[in-house]
Design an enzyme around this catalytic site. Structure first.
Site, PDB file in Angstrom:
ATOM      1  N   ASN A 262       0.812  -1.218   0.000  1.00 30.36           N
ATOM      2  CA  ASN A 262       0.000   0.000   0.000  1.00 30.36           C
ATOM      3  C   ASN A 262       0.850   1.275   0.000  1.00 30.36           C
ATOM      4  OD1 ASN A 262       0.869   0.063   2.656  1.00 30.36           O
ATOM      5  ND2 ASN A 262      -1.122  -0.428   3.553  1.00 30.36           N
TER       6      ASN A 262
ATOM      7  N   ARG B 138       3.150   7.735  11.235  1.00 26.67           N
ATOM      8  CA  ARG B 138       2.611   7.321  12.530  1.00 26.67           C
ATOM      9  C   ARG B 138       2.456   8.556  13.411  1.00 26.67           C
ATOM     10  NH1 ARG B 138       1.147   3.594  10.183  1.00 26.67           N
ATOM     11  NH2 ARG B 138       1.652   1.396  10.470  1.00 26.67           N
TER      12      ARG B 138
ATOM     13  N   GLN C 296      -5.402   4.223  18.311  1.00 24.12           N
ATOM     14  CA  GLN C 296      -6.408   4.001  17.269  1.00 24.12           C
ATOM     15  C   GLN C 296      -7.337   2.882  17.693  1.00 24.12           C
ATOM     16  OE1 GLN C 296      -4.096   5.590  13.283  1.00 24.12           O
ATOM     17  NE2 GLN C 296      -4.506   3.440  13.427  1.00 24.12           N
TER      18      GLN C 296
ATOM     19  N   HIS D 178      -7.613   6.369   9.616  1.00 26.75           N
ATOM     20  CA  HIS D 178      -6.437   5.689   9.049  1.00 26.75           C
ATOM     21  C   HIS D 178      -6.887   4.853   7.846  1.00 26.75           C
ATOM     22  CE1 HIS D 178      -2.438   3.480  10.106  1.00 26.75           C
ATOM     23  NE2 HIS D 178      -2.561   3.706   8.822  1.00 26.75           N
TER      24      HIS D 178
HETATM   25  P1  NAD Z   1      10.219   1.842   3.718  1.00 24.56           P
HETATM   26  O1  NAD Z   1      10.831   0.808   4.573  1.00 24.56           O
HETATM   27  O2  NAD Z   1      10.260   1.676   2.237  1.00 24.56           O
HETATM   28  O3  NAD Z   1      10.873   3.253   4.032  1.00 24.56           O
HETATM   29  C1  NAD Z   1      11.181   3.679   5.302  1.00 24.56           C
HETATM   30  C2  NAD Z   1      12.294   4.713   5.184  1.00 24.56           C
HETATM   31  O4  NAD Z   1      12.453   5.315   6.464  1.00 24.56           O
HETATM   32  C3  NAD Z   1      13.648   4.108   4.802  1.00 24.56           C
HETATM   33  O5  NAD Z   1      14.169   4.773   3.688  1.00 24.56           O
HETATM   34  C4  NAD Z   1      14.494   4.328   6.047  1.00 24.56           C
HETATM   35  O6  NAD Z   1      15.856   4.567   5.756  1.00 24.56           O
HETATM   36  C5  NAD Z   1      13.824   5.567   6.622  1.00 24.56           C
HETATM   37  N1  NAD Z   1      14.110   5.782   8.037  1.00 24.56           N
HETATM   38  C6  NAD Z   1      14.105   4.881   9.033  1.00 24.56           C
HETATM   39  N2  NAD Z   1      14.459   5.469  10.201  1.00 24.56           N
HETATM   40  C7  NAD Z   1      14.646   6.776   9.919  1.00 24.56           C
HETATM   41  C8  NAD Z   1      15.015   7.885  10.712  1.00 24.56           C
HETATM   42  N3  NAD Z   1      15.280   7.758  12.019  1.00 24.56           N
HETATM   43  N4  NAD Z   1      15.105   9.092  10.113  1.00 24.56           N
HETATM   44  C9  NAD Z   1      14.876   9.212   8.781  1.00 24.56           C
HETATM   45  N5  NAD Z   1      14.526   8.205   7.971  1.00 24.56           N
HETATM   46  C10 NAD Z   1      14.420   6.982   8.545  1.00 24.56           C
HETATM   47  O7  NAD Z   1       8.698   1.981   4.216  1.00 24.56           O
HETATM   48  P2  NAD Z   1       7.462   2.656   3.476  1.00 24.56           P
HETATM   49  O8  NAD Z   1       6.706   1.639   2.713  1.00 24.56           O
HETATM   50  O9  NAD Z   1       7.907   3.886   2.783  1.00 24.56           O
HETATM   51  O10 NAD Z   1       6.582   3.013   4.765  1.00 24.56           O
HETATM   52  C11 NAD Z   1       7.043   3.957   5.719  1.00 24.56           C
HETATM   53  C12 NAD Z   1       6.098   4.020   6.894  1.00 24.56           C
HETATM   54  O11 NAD Z   1       4.843   4.558   6.477  1.00 24.56           O
HETATM   55  C13 NAD Z   1       5.739   2.660   7.512  1.00 24.56           C
HETATM   56  O12 NAD Z   1       6.720   2.201   8.406  1.00 24.56           O
HETATM   57  C14 NAD Z   1       4.437   2.975   8.201  1.00 24.56           C
HETATM   58  O13 NAD Z   1       4.681   3.457   9.518  1.00 24.56           O
HETATM   59  C15 NAD Z   1       3.828   4.091   7.361  1.00 24.56           C
HETATM   60  N6  NAD Z   1       2.688   3.589   6.565  1.00 24.56           N
HETATM   61  C16 NAD Z   1       1.478   4.171   6.758  1.00 24.56           C
HETATM   62  C17 NAD Z   1       0.372   3.696   6.065  1.00 24.56           C
HETATM   63  C18 NAD Z   1      -0.978   4.335   6.204  1.00 24.56           C
HETATM   64  O14 NAD Z   1      -1.974   3.704   5.878  1.00 24.56           O
HETATM   65  N7  NAD Z   1      -1.058   5.579   6.667  1.00 24.56           N
HETATM   66  C19 NAD Z   1       0.511   2.616   5.188  1.00 24.56           C
HETATM   67  C20 NAD Z   1       1.789   2.090   4.974  1.00 24.56           C
HETATM   68  C21 NAD Z   1       2.866   2.560   5.697  1.00 24.56           C
END
Ligand code: NAD
Length: 395
Positions: free
Chosen positions: A147, A285, A314, A333
């Protein structure tokens, strides 16, 4: 035979749609980085159907029961007498989801001696105490990429909704008005603005790519710097930390996982250092920002708007201040659970279960914790030092 405990959000209060708004969802060939879509041996639902809520059961019942397993599906997840707590005691597998998180705390993990696998239906496994799962030898897996684009689209929509003052303008016409001056008095173009992304992973990069044609100056911060070709292609300015990014842009979009290093990253001090009238969109988050610092900044005008779809806890209480704070464009969400996204993560959950029951490795990119440590996608995105655990922080 295994017992699978699945916690999903409740059914629609208006009942299942008698017909869907569209007859089908597009068929994708793969994800942007070449990763293949989920590959279960079959599906017992039609992609585009509502399978993310309790009655939808992620389309898993027929498949699991045919193999002799037991499936329990509930949305009742709070408190010691909840169905979740009762059924957890002898569950082998838990499936939960970020939209309606069954917080898998250290206490709950201790109460579940048979638990071996916790699957996140979606992306983001911060609702599981990763340290406790590591100690208990539990594998945590999610459907990486399922997603990500869904969320990127939602984030871009919310940036535009805030900057262009969409919701108040809509409310004027829906209420019978034609209040152009009222609508225009907070409306701007994003063209020429600076937009910064915190974390340029799958979602963050997709947001950057989607915003590039709007002729904005793009900035980002990530603990992993992007390849120079990508920085050049999108004309990106890299920042060494979130504070540097925050004070350099007009709009911040947050896309980092929640873990000890991102918890409360946007506090009152960082927000005060931003340009007056900045916007924050947070679809990552809720606890990456300090709840009341956001409310205060909207009330003083330091922030011109805040939007997102993530809350803590949530579901949030009826009096959660983000429901009524000024200039917000919050949604529940929902960004990662569009009908399009559900089809992919439900198929991915089935793929993970098929691998698990066949004693085959779960795809590396789906793993967050495995073999007693962070693994796969989890190893590059999460840290664990025990300073936060789900259900214990920020409430
Ligand atoms: P991903 O693993 O592809 O990307 C995460 C990125 O965060 C990576 O590039 C990593 O290097 C970076 N990162 C980690 N720690 C960090 C820090 N301290 N400072 C800066 N960057 C940091 O994941 P994604 O698919 O892009 O998803 C990211 C987040 O989005 C998920 O972990 C989730 O919490 C959230 N998400 C929300 C929904 C929603 O419905 N709202 C859905 C999917 C994911």
């Amino acid at each position: 035979m295994a017992k699978i405990l699945c916690v999903l959000y409740p059914d629609p209060v208006d009942g299942y749609p008698p017909t869907y708004a569209r007859d089908s969802i597009p068929t994708l060939r793969g994800y942007p980085n070449g990763q293949t879509l989920p590959t279960p041996s079959g599906l017992d639902f039609v992609p585009g159907e509502l399978v993310g809520c309790v009655s939808g059961e992620l389309g898993l019942r027929k498949f699991l029961e045919a193999a002799g397993h037991t499936l329990v599906v509930t949305s009742d997840k709070e408190g010691p007498d909840s169905v979740f707590d009762r059924e957890l005691r002898d569950a082998d597998v838990v499936i939960s989801q970020p939209f309606w998180p069954a917080y898998l705390t250290a206490e709950r993990i201790a109460s579940a001696p048979k638990l071996k696998l916790a699957i996140t239906a979606g992306i983001g496994s911060d609702h599981v105490d990763l340290d406790a799962a590591i100690k208990a030898g539990i594998t945590i897996a999610e459907e990486t990429y399922s997603n990500s684009i869904s969320v990127a689209e939602h984030a871009v929509m919310q940036i535009l909704a805030l900057v262009r003052n969409f919701l108040p303008s809509h409310e004027w016409v829906a209420g019978g008005g034609w209040n152009i001056a009222d609508s225009a008095s907070r409306a701007y173009d994003i063209e020429g603005m600076s937009v910064g992304v915190v974390a340029a992973g799958r979602i963050g990069q997709a947001v950057l790519r989607r915003l590039a044609p709007f002729d904005v100056a793009l900035h980002y911060f990530d603990t992993h710097r992007l390849a120079p070709e990508i920085e050049d292609e999108l004309h990106l300015t890299f920042h060494p930390d979130a504070a540097s990014l925050a004070r350099s842009v007009d709009v911040v979009s947050i896309h980092a996982p929640l873990h000890p290093k991102t918890y409360h990253l946007f506090d009152a001090e960082v927000i005060a250092s931003m340009r007056r009238g900045s916007y924050i969109v947070n679809t990552a988050r809720a606890e990456i920002v300090v709840r009341d610092a956001i409310v205060d900044a909207l009330e003083t005008g330091q922030l011109a708007g805040y939007a997102g779809d993530v809350w803590y806890p949530q579901p949030p209480a009826a009096d959660h201040p983000w429901r009524t704070m000024p200039n917000n464009a919050m949604t529940p969400h929902v960004s990662g659970t569009s009908l399009s996204a559900q089809a992919r993560y439900a198929a991915g959950v089935r793929e993970i279960l098929e691998s698990y029951f066949a004693h085959k490795p779960i795809r590396e990119e789906y793993l967050i914790v495995d073999g007693g440590s962070l693994a796969g996608a989890g190893a590059s995105s999460y840290t664990t030092d025990g300073t936060i655990s789900p259900g214990s922080s920020g409430r």
